[in-house]
Scaffold this active site. Structure first.
Site, short mmCIF file in Angstrom:
data_model
loop_
_atom_site.label_atom_id
_atom_site.label_comp_id
_atom_site.label_asym_id
_atom_site.label_seq_id
_atom_site.Cartn_x
_atom_site.Cartn_y
_atom_site.Cartn_z
N SER A 173 4.16 0.85 2.11
CA SER A 173 5.40 0.35 1.51
C SER A 173 6.12 1.39 0.67
O SER A 173 7.33 1.54 0.74
CB SER A 173 5.10 -0.86 0.63
OG SER A 173 4.43 -1.85 1.37
N THR B 278 0.85 -1.19 0.00
CA THR B 278 0.00 0.00 0.00
C THR B 278 0.88 1.23 0.00
O THR B 278 1.93 1.24 0.64
CB THR B 278 -0.87 0.05 1.28
OG1 THR B 278 -1.70 -1.09 1.31
CG2 THR B 278 -1.71 1.29 1.34
N GLY C 134 -7.15 7.69 4.37
CA GLY C 134 -6.42 6.66 3.64
C GLY C 134 -5.83 5.71 4.65
O GLY C 134 -5.39 6.13 5.72
N LYS D 149 -8.31 2.32 -1.15
CA LYS D 149 -7.78 2.54 0.19
C LYS D 149 -7.94 3.98 0.66
O LYS D 149 -7.46 4.35 1.72
CB LYS D 149 -6.30 2.16 0.22
CG LYS D 149 -6.04 0.75 -0.25
CD LYS D 149 -4.58 0.53 -0.51
CE LYS D 149 -4.35 -0.66 -1.39
NZ LYS D 149 -2.98 -0.73 -1.85
#
Length: 180
Positions: free
Chosen positions: A130, A6, A51, A39
């Site tokens: 990430s 993500t 988010g 998301k």
């Protein structure tokens, strides 16, 4: 196997705020199992954007709790964030949740974590997940050296993150709130 992958980025300027999330969900370290996950979402009369990164079920639990806090505190983003962070840290069930959130309204961007952190970035840019460090670095460079809108900054920055991070793709959901 663990689901991961993500990148969420928020940028606030005098013009307003934009929050972007990529669509990738990765199984383990090698398999992208979904490319269009959503998301980033609007809430509280479309005045707040959230988010989330982390385990999906955990993120939805926090999403619902945060929405209840916004209702309880009349849309006051900072107060709702602090109260959620307190609950998140104290509650035995919530403490086990593995997720982070970025919440924003027209004037604020905050990062929330399960350790009780409510962090407002100094420069109006925040990122989690990430590819967060890549997207944040790109956004800061664009904030300092261009006059682009928040939406343009998050789109370009997320594109750069997608080029560098294998857990980030370029299928974005972007939500904006203009400052009145």
């Amino acid at each position: 196997m663990e689901l991961r992958g993500t990148t969420i980025l928020a940028v606030r300027t005098e013009a307003g705020v934009a929050v972007a999330g990529d669509g990738q969900v990765t199984l383990g370290q090698a398999i992208a199992v979904k490319h269009t996950a959503r998301k980033v979402r609007r809430m509280y009369k479309d005045k707040v954007v959230i988010g989330f990164a982390g385990a999906t079920a955990d993120a939805f639990t926090l999403f619902e709790r945060f929405e209840a806090k916004l209702e309880e505190f009349g849309g006051n983003l900072v107060r709702a964030s602090v109260e959620l962070a307190k609950d998140w840290r104290k509650d035995k069930y919530l403490r086990r949740l593995e997720a982070m959130m970025i919440v924003a309204d027209a004037g604020n961007v905050l990062m929330l974590s399960g350790t009780g952190d409510v962090i407002e970035p100094d420069d109006g840019a925040a990122a989690i997940g990430s590819g967060g460090p890549y997207a944040l670095a790109a956004a800061r460079a664009l904030l300092r050296n261009t006059a682009l809108s928040p939406r343009e900054i998050v789109e370009k920055s997320m594109g750069i993150a997608a080029e560098m991070c294998v857990y980030t793709n370029d299928r974005l959901v972007v939500e904006t709130i203009e400052r009145v």
